[in-house]
Design a protein around this motif. Structure first.
Motif, short mmCIF file in Angstrom:
data_model
loop_
_atom_site.label_atom_id
_atom_site.label_comp_id
_atom_site.label_asym_id
_atom_site.label_seq_id
_atom_site.Cartn_x
_atom_site.Cartn_y
_atom_site.Cartn_z
N GLU A 232 0.84 -1.19 0.00
CA GLU A 232 0.00 0.00 0.00
C GLU A 232 0.88 1.25 0.00
OE1 GLU A 232 -2.48 0.19 3.48
OE2 GLU A 232 -0.80 0.37 4.82
N ALA B 101 -7.00 6.05 -1.99
CA ALA B 101 -8.32 5.64 -1.50
C ALA B 101 -8.77 4.35 -2.17
CB ALA B 101 -9.33 6.75 -1.75
N ASP C 183 -8.13 -0.59 -0.68
CA ASP C 183 -8.88 -0.99 0.51
C ASP C 183 -9.10 -2.50 0.55
OD1 ASP C 183 -10.65 -1.21 -1.57
OD2 ASP C 183 -12.20 0.03 -0.68
N GLY C 184 -8.39 -3.24 -0.22
CA GLY C 184 -8.51 -4.69 -0.22
C GLY C 184 -7.73 -5.27 -1.38
#
Length: 179
Positions: free
Chosen positions: A57, A139, A142-143
């Motif tokens: 990330e 953003a 998230d997975g």
């Protein structure tokens, strides 16, 4: 401890710092439509697979991330990794990491990509070859991320696990084999 050993021991840390703070790279590929796949292995045309795919990330305030995994060329033809795409990123480059004689680590686009011989495997990993994603929207992280590896003769889409920055050091080893 001599200077050479110190460089080898600190190289993984430098690579992680480069991945976090690198500037966006200059060329881009059009993002291809990506389907979902299995996180550990996704067969594709010609028996090319990608296992253990994951994406680090982005750091807070960054628009960069890196993708990794093990590519296996089960076909009877050599293939070349030439690009990548995902629905969350605008710019992709295939990068290599190198160490200069004075111990400075740098990464740059691998012109022409990475060739994977028939029947061989090739690993994209922290501190080594990787897929660099820039101009991304954090953003969107998230997975799992559908990541498509683009070769000269096929594409393989797989679901890449999202790992936090601290987890990116997982699996990196020092000269004596310890993480």
């Amino acid at each position: 401890m001599n200077a050479g050993t110190i460089r080898k021991l600190t190289a993984p840390l430098v690579a992680a710092a480069l991945a976090v703070g690198a500037a966006a790279c200059g060329s881009s590929d059009d993002a291809a439509d990506a389907g979902s796949g299995d996180a550990t292995e996704q067969p594709a045309s010609g028996d090319v697979t990608v296992a253990d795919a994951w994406v680090r990330e982005p750091a807070a305030g960054q628009t960069l991330a890196a993708g990794y995994g093990t590519i296996t060329n089960g076909s009877d033809e050599d293939i070349t990794l030439i690009g990548a795409s995902a629905p969350i990123a605008a710019t992709f480059e295939i990068h290599e990491t190198s160490m200069s004689d004075d111990g400075n680590m740098s990464m740059s686009e691998k012109q022409g990509g990475f060739e994977i011989a028939a029947g061989e495997s090739f690993t994209l990993e922290p501190g080594g070859p990787h897929v660099m994603m820039s101009d991304i929207d954090p953003a969107g992280f998230d997975g799992p991320i559908d990541l498509t590896f683009v070769f000269d003769s096929t594409e393989v889409t797989t679901s890449a696990e999202l790992r936090a920055i601290g987890d990116a050091m997982e699996g990196m080893e020092t000269e004596d084999g310890e993480s």
